[in-house]
Scaffold this motif. Structure first.
Motif, short mmCIF file in Angstrom:
data_model
loop_
_atom_site.label_atom_id
_atom_site.label_comp_id
_atom_site.label_asym_id
_atom_site.label_seq_id
_atom_site.Cartn_x
_atom_site.Cartn_y
_atom_site.Cartn_z
N PRO A 225 33.18 5.88 23.43
CA PRO A 225 33.86 7.02 24.05
C PRO A 225 35.29 7.17 23.53
O PRO A 225 35.89 6.22 22.99
N ALA A 226 35.83 8.37 23.69
CA ALA A 226 37.22 8.62 23.28
C ALA A 226 38.16 7.72 24.09
O ALA A 226 37.99 7.54 25.29
N GLY A 227 39.11 7.16 23.43
CA GLY A 227 40.04 6.27 24.09
C GLY A 227 39.56 4.83 24.17
O GLY A 227 40.23 4.00 24.79
N ALA A 228 38.41 4.53 23.56
CA ALA A 228 37.91 3.15 23.56
C ALA A 228 38.83 2.27 22.73
O ALA A 228 39.51 2.73 21.81
N SER A 229 38.85 0.99 23.07
CA SER A 229 39.70 0.05 22.33
C SER A 229 39.19 -0.11 20.90
O SER A 229 38.06 0.25 20.57
#
Length: 247
Positions: A225-229
């Motif tokens: 997902p967007a913003g994943a590490s």
């Protein structure tokens, strides 16, 4: 004296006559007691060994034989069999290994390509829907004018397609900056506890710069997902040493 002797003799004669008279009389039931009848004698078998009736069955005594050491053997007590509870397997995770013939790529401009393999070892924690391998090299600096540099600095990356039995072109990015994982698309699935190996080869064309820079290989999870590490979006990476020279 003579008279006494005659009386004694007469008495003796009378007693003798009485005795003889009694013996001549038949026995009566009142004078002689009959002896009781004896039981019949048991039958005697012709066998030399007399028949003996078995005695009622009785429990045989338990005999404990001594062991080789001299002490009586003791049967161990039976213990209940218990089944151990299953334990959860140790979690394992996705990793990537890269192997080349000499542990590195040593290319010659205009020469033959060199192969290497990329192996993905998935663990038991999760399955992946779309994984993609991304390849990148930094720009080689050797004084070659920019207008004389061929596309991708003359490097050609190919992947072996086992389905068709042929080498297919693969994308190689030549740049000094990193492309964020969210800019990558596509990829192939990888199930849990699965190992997959892919073959690649890299060739340096006759035209282009020379020098040393690693071939950077990144494994991208395009479903992250967007913003994943960075570790979630790029679960594995490797830098394969590389040198290109002129013959």
């Amino acid at each position: 004296m003579r008279g006494i002797r005659m009386r004694v003799a007469g008495t003796a004669a009378a007693l003798l006559a009485a005795v003889l008279t009694g013996c001549a009389e038949p026995r009566s039931a009142t004078t002689v007691a009959e002896k009781p009848a004896l039981p019949p004698s048991p039958a005697v078998s012709d066998s030399p060994t007399p028949s003996v009736s078995p005695s009622p069955a009785s429990p045989s005594p338990t005999v404990t034989r001594p062991s080789a050491t001299g002490s009586p053997s003791v049967r161990p007590a039976t213990r209940p069999v218990t089944t151990p509870e299953p334990t959860a397997p140790k979690p394992t995770f996705l990793r990537m290994t890269v192997a080349a013939g000499a542990g590195r790529l040593d290319l010659v401009r205009g020469g033959a390509a060199e192969e290497f393999t990329v192996t993905l070892h998935n663990g038991n924690t999760r399955a992946y829907g779309h994984l993609r391998l991304a390849f990148q090299m930094e720009i080689l600096v050797d004084g070659t004018p920019a207008n004389e540099r061929p596309p991708s600095d003359g490097f050609v990356l190919e992947r072996w397609d086992a389905a068709t039995g042929a080498w297919r072109g693969a994308e190689l990015r030549i740049a000094n900056d990193a492309l964020p994982p969210e800019f990558h698309e596509g990829g192939v699935p990888l199930a849990r506890d699965t190992v997959r190996t892919e073959r690649y080869r890299l060739r340096a064309g006759s035209a282009g710069p020379v020098g040393s820079t690693p071939l950077m290989i990144a494994l991208i999870d395009t479903d992250a997902p967007a913003g994943a590490s960075a570790g979630e979006a790029r679960p594995a990476s490797f830098a394969l040493p590389h040198t290109t020279r002129r013959d």
